[in-house]
Design a protein around this motif. Structure first.
Motif, short mmCIF file in Angstrom:
data_model
loop_
_atom_site.label_atom_id
_atom_site.label_comp_id
_atom_site.label_asym_id
_atom_site.label_seq_id
_atom_site.Cartn_x
_atom_site.Cartn_y
_atom_site.Cartn_z
N UNK A 104 1.82 -6.02 8.68
CA UNK A 104 2.76 -7.13 8.68
C UNK A 104 3.53 -7.22 7.37
N UNK A 105 2.85 -6.99 6.25
CA UNK A 105 3.48 -7.18 4.93
C UNK A 105 4.13 -5.90 4.40
N UNK A 106 3.74 -4.76 4.98
CA UNK A 106 4.22 -3.46 4.48
C UNK A 106 3.79 -3.24 3.03
N UNK A 107 2.62 -3.77 2.69
CA UNK A 107 2.03 -3.60 1.36
C UNK A 107 0.55 -3.32 1.51
N UNK A 108 -0.07 -2.63 0.53
CA UNK A 108 -1.52 -2.45 0.57
C UNK A 108 -2.24 -3.80 0.58
N UNK A 109 -3.34 -3.86 1.27
CA UNK A 109 -4.13 -5.09 1.36
C UNK A 109 -4.45 -5.64 -0.04
N UNK A 110 -4.85 -4.76 -0.94
CA UNK A 110 -5.22 -5.20 -2.29
C UNK A 110 -4.04 -5.84 -3.01
N UNK A 111 -2.85 -5.29 -2.82
CA UNK A 111 -1.65 -5.84 -3.44
C UNK A 111 -1.36 -7.24 -2.89
N UNK A 112 -1.52 -7.42 -1.60
CA UNK A 112 -1.30 -8.73 -0.98
C UNK A 112 -2.23 -9.78 -1.57
N UNK A 113 -3.50 -9.44 -1.71
CA UNK A 113 -4.47 -10.40 -2.25
C UNK A 113 -4.15 -10.71 -3.71
N UNK A 114 -3.76 -9.71 -4.46
CA UNK A 114 -3.42 -9.95 -5.87
C UNK A 114 -2.20 -10.87 -5.98
N UNK A 115 -1.16 -10.58 -5.22
CA UNK A 115 0.09 -11.36 -5.31
C UNK A 115 -0.08 -12.79 -4.82
N UNK A 116 -0.81 -12.96 -3.74
CA UNK A 116 -0.92 -14.28 -3.12
C UNK A 116 -1.98 -15.17 -3.75
N UNK A 117 -3.04 -14.57 -4.29
CA UNK A 117 -4.17 -15.38 -4.74
C UNK A 117 -4.61 -15.10 -6.18
N UNK A 118 -4.85 -13.84 -6.51
CA UNK A 118 -5.46 -13.53 -7.81
C UNK A 118 -4.54 -13.90 -8.96
#
Length: 457
Positions: free
Chosen positions: A192-206
């Motif tokens: 859905x995001x066209x990004x690695x899962x880890x990148x999504x978690x870093x950008x949205x939360x970490x």
């Protein structure tokens, strides 16, 4: 066998008795610290704990060793692999994407992974609820090829461990816990995001929450706050273990963190900073037929207060995160000794810490050392004992092991610390069998927040 991302349905009741015996007059923080110090001294707990209520941290402290040979102690900065607590981040990411109308948890898996078998029968919601029937790949990570998963591994390799396995149940009809479902949720997030899962978690939360001690690549993190993971060999020898690589655990359990960062995470999760109110309610509402939701398990504590939790077990690490939203109560236990030994299982200790926090009766941890008792002696204890007018303790013997069952409760094994004294590992309680002058067993004294006698029938 080690259990990855261990599943525990949190029990809500005292096991045997609920004594009103008063504890010594001490602050809650002092009681919590005394309990955990006793557990650490008995090698029952090695890690860091945070307990907070109504926005106030009652206790935040490390116990035991971050690195045992070097005698470096755990403290509030210690970093641990999380196991299934990762699932709370995965769930939050999916719920945010739903708020953004980029997906719906009612969507079929086939919409995002069109080649996945039976994907047109399985929904995102069923992946969350562990009702998809998809084979759980955790066992593969502890097989003869387990060393493969202590190094980076491809998603194709992980998919190959479960993709073509038959379903355990018809989707939506039964609960069969599956880490594979959360692996697929990670892939959906990437699609859905066209990004690695880890990148999504870093950008949205970490990054927004400044979770500076939280991330994924634990193996390659080179900081002094990183803990060494251990297991107890034969319940006696502490052995360092090779940690699982985050690419193997991925969206089901690949993150690391500290108690401080996780507390910040829980506070943000419960505010409107991350999720809208409707998504928060969804995260904390069980999806039938089970008690799992979007990253969390749901149960109830005293006075029917909702209790939400997530817990994990990786080689060398055991974790627990519990929230009681009504009281803004948070309890976090991160340990760098896994709970493959009964001695280091976190659940009984976590229950006791909740009892301490809520001013309920509790008792300090006891040693789990056992002695050998002959079958002839054990046979003498078999029978029924009247605990109170409505409850009977039934003692049975099965393959030279003694079991206890209270009316209306499940059966538990009891373990001998002497020929007459026994203890439970599932809950902090002990029993003493007592004999008359002829040598006949006549009663049991139950030691749990006080003593109660159960007469033999």
């Amino acid at each position: 066998m080690n259990i990855l991302f261990r599943v525990i349905i949190f029990p809500i009741a005292l096991f045997l008795i609920h004594s009103a015996n008063a504890q010594p007059t001490k602050s809650t923080a002092e009681k919590l610290d005394k309990y955990l110090t006793a557990a650490a001294n008995l090698h029952r707990f090695n890690g860091t704990v945070l307990v907070a209520q109504k926005g106030s941290i009652l206790l935040q402290k490390g116990y035991g060793w971050r690195n045992e040979p070097a005698k470096i102690p755990n403290d509030t900065t210690s970093i641990y692999q999380l196991g299934s607590i990762t699932k709370t981040f995965t769930g939050a990411a999916i719920l945010q994407l739903q708020e953004e109308k980029k997906l719906s948890i009612k969507d079929k898996l086939s919409r995002y992974l069109p080649d996945y078998p039976n994907g047109d029968q399985i929904t995102i919601e069923q992946l969350f609820a562990h009702t998809s029937g998809i084979y759980d790949y955790k066992g593969v990570l502890y097989s003869k090829d387990s060393l493969e998963f202590t190094r980076p591994v491809s998603k194709v390799r992980i998919l190959s461990t479960f993709k073509d396995k038959p379903l355990a149940n018809r989707p939506g009809k039964a609960v069969n816990y599956s880490n594979s479902g959360y692996f697929l949720l990670g892939l959906i997030i990437e699609k859905v995001t066209q990004q690695p899962f880890e990148t999504v978690i870093r950008k949205r939360f970490i990054k927004p929450l400044q979770l500076t001690r939280t991330g994924f690549d634990f193996i390659n993190r080179q900081t002094p706050d990183k803990t060494t993971g251990y297991t107890y060999w034969k319940d006696s020898v502490l052995v360092a273990v090779r940690p699982l690589d985050s690419t193997a655990a991925y969206a089901a359990g690949g993150m690391y963190s500290s108690v401080g960062d996780l507390y910040r995470w829980t506070q943000a999760f419960r505010s409107t900073q991350l999720l809208k109110s409707v998504s928060q309610r969804l995260a904390f509402t069980p999806i039938k037929p089970g008690n799992w939701s979007c990253g969390w398990g749901i149960n109830y504590f005293v006075n029917h207060k909702k209790l939400v939790f997530q817990n994990g077990n990786l080689p060398g690490f055991a974790t627990f995160l519990v929230l009681i939203p009504d009281d803004d109560t948070v309890l976090i236990m991160l340990a760098n000794v896994d709970d493959t030994s009964d001695m280091t299982t976190l659940e009984p200790m976590l229950k006791d810490l909740l009892f301490v926090t809520y001013g309920m009766p509790y008792q300090l941890p006891v040693s789990f050392k056992t002695v050998q008792v002959s079958e002839a002696i054990l046979q003498q204890y078999v029978g029924q004992y009247q605990l109170d007018p409505k409850r009977i303790i039934t003692i049975t013997l099965d393959q030279n092991r003694l079991f206890l069952q209270v009316t209306g409760q499940e059966r538990f094994e009891i373990f001998p610390s002497s020929e007459t004294d026994f203890f439970l590992k599932a809950v902090n309680a002990q029993l003493t069998f007592q004999k008359d002058e002829t040598g006949r067993v006549t009663q049991i004294t139950v030691h749990q927040n006080g003593d109660v006698v159960a007469k033999r029938l």
